[in-house]
Design a protein around this motif. Sequence first.
Motif, PDB file in Angstrom:
ATOM      1  N   THR A 340       0.812  -1.217   0.000  1.00 52.15           N
ATOM      2  CA  THR A 340       0.000   0.000   0.000  1.00 52.15           C
ATOM      3  C   THR A 340       0.847   1.268   0.000  1.00 52.15           C
ATOM      4  N   TYR A 342       4.241   1.364  -1.284  1.00 52.93           N
ATOM      5  CA  TYR A 342       5.249   1.396  -2.349  1.00 52.93           C
ATOM      6  C   TYR A 342       4.731   0.889  -3.682  1.00 52.93           C
ATOM      7  N   HIS A 343       3.956  -0.171  -3.632  1.00 53.14           N
ATOM      8  CA  HIS A 343       3.618  -0.830  -4.897  1.00 53.14           C
ATOM      9  C   HIS A 343       2.114  -0.809  -5.122  1.00 53.14           C
ATOM     10  N   GLN A 344       1.566   0.397  -5.156  1.00 48.71           N
ATOM     11  CA  GLN A 344       0.131   0.495  -5.382  1.00 48.71           C
ATOM     12  C   GLN A 344      -0.243  -0.129  -6.717  1.00 48.71           C
ATOM     13  N   ALA A 345       0.725  -0.173  -7.621  1.00 47.80           N
ATOM     14  CA  ALA A 345       0.451  -0.726  -8.945  1.00 47.80           C
ATOM     15  C   ALA A 345       0.032  -2.181  -8.879  1.00 47.80           C
ATOM     16  N   MET A 346       0.384  -2.840  -7.764  1.00 52.54           N
ATOM     17  CA  MET A 346       0.057  -4.261  -7.678  1.00 52.54           C
ATOM     18  C   MET A 346      -1.395  -4.523  -7.318  1.00 52.54           C
ATOM     19  N   LEU A 347      -2.068  -3.501  -6.825  1.00 51.52           N
ATOM     20  CA  LEU A 347      -3.452  -3.719  -6.395  1.00 51.52           C
ATOM     21  C   LEU A 347      -4.389  -3.615  -7.590  1.00 51.52           C
TER      22      LEU A 347
ATOM     23  N   ASP B  20      10.680   6.579  -1.109  1.00 45.56           N
ATOM     24  CA  ASP B  20       9.650   6.437  -2.127  1.00 45.56           C
ATOM     25  C   ASP B  20       8.276   6.140  -1.531  1.00 45.56           C
ATOM     26  N   ARG B  21       8.179   6.323  -0.238  1.00 48.61           N
ATOM     27  CA  ARG B  21       6.920   5.967   0.415  1.00 48.61           C
ATOM     28  C   ARG B  21       5.832   6.959   0.026  1.00 48.61           C
ATOM     29  N   ARG B  22       4.704   6.431  -0.357  1.00 51.51           N
ATOM     30  CA  ARG B  22       3.554   7.279  -0.624  1.00 51.51           C
ATOM     31  C   ARG B  22       2.353   6.615   0.014  1.00 51.51           C
ATOM     32  N   LEU B  24      -1.594   5.962   0.699  1.00 52.43           N
ATOM     33  CA  LEU B  24      -2.690   5.933  -0.268  1.00 52.43           C
ATOM     34  C   LEU B  24      -3.472   7.241  -0.296  1.00 52.43           C
ATOM     35  N   TYR B  91      -1.004   9.938  -9.763  1.00 49.54           N
ATOM     36  CA  TYR B  91      -0.488   8.572  -9.787  1.00 49.54           C
ATOM     37  C   TYR B  91      -1.122   7.841 -10.972  1.00 49.54           C
ATOM     38  N   GLY B  93      -0.491   4.858 -12.287  1.00 52.17           N
ATOM     39  CA  GLY B  93      -0.257   3.413 -12.381  1.00 52.17           C
ATOM     40  C   GLY B  93      -1.484   2.607 -12.755  1.00 52.17           C
ATOM     41  N   HIS B  94      -2.661   3.163 -12.526  1.00 51.01           N
ATOM     42  CA  HIS B  94      -3.859   2.402 -12.852  1.00 51.01           C
ATOM     43  C   HIS B  94      -4.623   3.011 -14.021  1.00 51.01           C
ATOM     44  N   ARG B 123       1.610   1.541 -16.757  1.00 52.64           N
ATOM     45  CA  ARG B 123       1.611   0.236 -17.416  1.00 52.64           C
ATOM     46  C   ARG B 123       0.964   0.445 -18.768  1.00 52.64           C
TER      47      ARG B 123
ATOM     48  N   ARG C 268      -0.764  -7.655 -12.643  1.00 51.47           N
ATOM     49  CA  ARG C 268      -0.026  -6.690 -11.845  1.00 51.47           C
ATOM     50  C   ARG C 268       0.862  -7.381 -10.816  1.00 51.47           C
ATOM     51  N   ILE C 269       1.448  -8.510 -11.167  1.00 49.34           N
ATOM     52  CA  ILE C 269       2.260  -9.210 -10.170  1.00 49.34           C
ATOM     53  C   ILE C 269       3.746  -9.073 -10.473  1.00 49.34           C
TER      54      ILE C 269
END
Lengths: 532, 395, 369
Positions: A340, A342-347, B20-22, B24, B91, B93-94, B123, C268-269
């Motif tokens: 949650t 660092y890798h929000q992209a994984m969710l 790099d902590r963010r 939510l 952000y 990423g999604h 992505r 996303r893995i």
Amino acid sequence: MGFFNKKENKETIKSSSSVQTNEHNPKNVLTTNLQENIHKIKSLLGKSSDIIFREIRIGKEGSISAGIIYTDGLTDTPSLQNFILETLMIDTKMVEIQRKINPDKNLITILKDYAMTVGEIKEMTDFDLLLTGLLSGDTIILIDGYDQSLMISNKHWVERGVTEPSSQTVVRGPREGFSENVRVNTALIRRKIKDPNLWLESKVIGERTKTNVAVMYINGIANDKIVKEVNLRLDNITIDGILESGNIEELIQDAPFSPFPTVYNSERPDIVAAALLEGRIAILVDGTPFVLVVPALFIQFFQSSEDYYQRADIASLVRLLRFFSFAIALLAPALFVAITTYHQAMLPPALLISLAAQREGAPFPAFFEAVIMEITFEILREAGIRMPRSIGSAMSIVGAFVVGTAAVEAGIISAAMVIVVSITAISSFVSPTYDIAIAVRMLRFGFMAIAASFGLYGITIGLIALILHLCSLRSFGVPYMSPLAPFNISDQKDTFIRLPEWKMFSRPRLINQQNEVRQQNSESAKPEAPKK
Amino acid sequence: MKRCTFVLLILCLLLTGCWDRRELNEISITLAMAIDKVEDEYQLTVQVVVPSEVSMKTGTGRSTVTLFQAKGETVYEALRKMTVDSPRKIYPGHLQMLVLGEELAREGISESLELLSRDWEIRSDFFVAVARGVTAAEILNVSTTLENIPANKMFNTLKTSEGAWSATNGISLNELITDLVSDGKEAVLTGIFITGDQEIGSSKQNAESITPAARIQYDHLAIFKKDKLVGWLTESESRGYNGITDSVKTTVGPISCPNGGKATIEVIKFKTNVKGKINNGNPEVDIEIKVNGNVGEVQCHIDLTKQESIDELAKIYEDELRKNINQTIETAQKKYKTDIFGFGNAIHRSNPREWKKIKDQWDEKFSDLNVNIKIDVKLQRMGTLDNSFLEKMKD
Amino acid sequence: MMKDVKINAYQFLVLVIFFTIGTSILVIPSNLAAQVKQDAWISAIIGTAIGLLIVWLFCTIAQWFPNLTYVQIIEKLLGKWIGIAVSILFILMSFLYTADLLYQSGTFLNIHAMPNTPMAALNILMVMIIIMGVRQGLETIARSAEILILVFFILFIFLVIFVAPEVKFENIQPVFEVDTKAIFTSSFFYVAISTINAVVLLMIYPAFIDKSKQAKTSFIIGNLIGGIIIIVLTLLCITVLGPDRTASEIYPGYELAKNINIADFIQRIEGLMAALWIISLYFKATLYFYVSVLGLAQILNLKDYRPLTLPLGMIAVALSLILYPSLVFHREWDTTTGISISLLIGLFVPLMLVVAYHIRKIFNKGRNE
């Protein structure tokens, strides 16, 4: 890293102190004067009121004065009266006759050989041994004019019987558990293994407690080197007291700074018996139902005795489940923090939005949230163990309702975090042994910290470090991670899964090198297929 | 002592960490992005989720998304500039949907896509569409029903219709870039447009009424030459395009019955094979299409109990499909002169040596390329009825 | 202390696999695809085949002196002073590659997961577990490798299975488009990075291995398995991403993991798959570091190499930060200077040893008669 490899130091500490417990001291022997002896005992014991001194006169017309000394509460009073006092005070007339026949023998030997109708009896001249015996519940007979004494073993005290063990409970399997008496415990094991090769070596450890310790192994299956090593380490212990097998465990374990246990313990005779059959060595300590088993391997802590009593298929699945929950207990909060933050992209998008909604207005960073919840849980758990049973329910209400629900309602803690912490907590209870769960409890915080600063990379690094550490451990010379590393294909039959009993032909390889064959051709035990 | 130093070192490393902590609640989750060109500058619009509004529990009825807009000479500049307006860092990423302005598309899209494929967080599996008739920013400005996040609605609509209706084609950034760099295939993107009243469309009210005043829809494929938009395929041409490139999953096709009236064929399996070859020094392409279908709807008089009439329907469908495909190819060959079907790649695969020679004049060669089409239609079932009840009503 | 350490043939096999895969799994597909496009997988196959020949050469040298490490063999064959000079060169290379791998792991993470974290912090973390491993000794490294290879293979098989639906075989057509020469030249880089550098394993084999006869097969089989993994990965990259994207991505393997999408659920893995790279990179770096530390200790005649680990580790981190000014420089360096160094140490020196051995043999024979 360096924190854990301290095992070399211990050897030097041990070897420097080689004081013998029962060193012979010429001054400390009995004299021929009865009063002097009694006086000396009285003064040494500081007039303790539970030591009973009974002076009687024996022989024809009571010509000889004798003293009987015993510890009240540790000695069996009926047998004292029936077999010691009665013999001495009434039957000694017979002894007079015997004495005439063998005039060269002294009274002590005659009493021992011809008169006393009790099982274990010893002649004793040494004062220290005499006192140890007295305080262990033996009865001492002193006779005026002799510098020897008779020590009769008629110990008896109130003790807990053989009850169902409270740890390592099973649905299917024997219900008996070890008790506090080492003799009872050895008997429980002997009842399971009636092999003349089941050997038992006794030791007395503890300068003051004089605790009886028994080392049990099956000669011909157990590795001689390990037996020797166990004896060496036990003999090197010089300590004032051993109150529980945990004391011994700490003194003889290989890696004192490792969070992982390298000595296994159990209160179940069937587990210990199975371990002996695999070639392990059991250390029984008087005064505790927990028996130590060495060498202990990592996977052993995931095996429950029930695995072998259930069907192999379900046992295998359950065992996999244990490894899985071990991983959850170790990593779940760390993974949650890492993903949650660092890798929000994984969710998945929907989950991300839902988690983000929960975090709106949350005052603490996810890492602190996790730490707070974990510590809260640890407090609740510790309180639950120590608290009187009757208050337990009140505490679970406070724990579940106030801390859990209220914190979420108030928006201080996100609901997802409560879920994660709960799953972690439940998973940590899955492991069949308590010791490995403790290791996980401690390491979890480390993983959370590293996840908070380096995300999944940190966790990966942490896991590699953990595996390095585990691989560097040895338990009594056996690599801790075997049979995974060094990998041994034949031992995989009882690692992650358990193969059916008729497939387990050999004992674990690294533990015992000499007698590998467990069973032969057991397929023949199965019923033959009906012939058509 | 040494050990203590070591532990201290580790602690220092850990405690100073968190670069790099963010959290939510420190990021704005961007689900859709639009790029327009306004006076030589890129105008970037992002649609950001308001998490508390999406959640059932804390929602107060305000809009579930909000827009941020910024201009810059490059896309990256615009993206970073957005923080002057947005309280949280964008952000991406999604990202699910990227809409490009038509004007931008006509000038060339590749420059604006560069960042999106380079950035580590983005992505490249989101869909790309071209706004038709409106600016891309306006597309993001429409509230939607059923899916309360417009970006999700765009994404899911495209995904569903791609599987059930052969005129749309969801193209992800990955595929787009592959097409852009490939010598033997030109890019195609789906069109997106607004019907109805845009004014009301941007308000929450739009989503509250049963019939929204403004809707977002997909239609027509935008076709590109290099990276520049050159024109649009009509709906029927789009279907032809998808047929040739084997991007039809299932669809339906209306046909005329032999005795007048209409029937519909439901296609359940559509498989296209394109093979390139060189015939006497001239490139040639064979298209082989295999269709498995059902008779889905019959609005005319035909005796469905007979195999002949089924065969007849199959033949009609085959003819219509062939006509459709031929017409699509002709449009691409004659009108736009751009190889959107990837025939060049097919020839490359089968004959790399010849391809090297004709590669440079491929556009001209493509215009007079000979395409052989072979179609095989199999109709297997016809729903739950045999003859239609319309048959009985006549009597 | 150093002498009684022994690992078995299987453990050596695992170490060889990790060493062969090492960084190749990250950079090879892109590098090969840049040169020969969709024929990259053929280059990888040829590279693996050439690699086996080189490993065979190493094995031959090793079997002459089953109880000596490479540094000791060099000294024995080339005489004390030349030997030490060559050994120092050998150790320097090994140490340089330790730093190079640290740089690569740091760069990878900087690019794909943590752009703002200073590389120093990432590398210190990495070097800490490298030092930890090396201090615990070869046995511990080998045992952990045994466990982590299971993790590695499970992840790798997952990757292959999950990516398989995305495979488009059109992408590898037309096969053999470029000429044979180009394929051979491109495979060169691959051979250098994953096989020629395996010369450092001669510090472990045969001196620290239980049954050195079996270990010979381990060396060859390990190289082959590692090669197969790289071939499979290259093939996947090309068929899934296409040759153009494979060539333009810096880490195509990671991009591959991004493409995983099973039923919109398992997706996303790539963050988990990154463990694959970190694990293999860790073992390669550890082996390089172990070899440099052990070699240095043997040159200096130290009884124990452990005191060297901490200072050398710190130097490695510092070196990794100043080694390359930019990623572009690194990629260029890798394909030019790096290859030359590898060839010098990994191919030229062993060949020199072969010559020296035979000269000495003839010489000794002459003297005996």
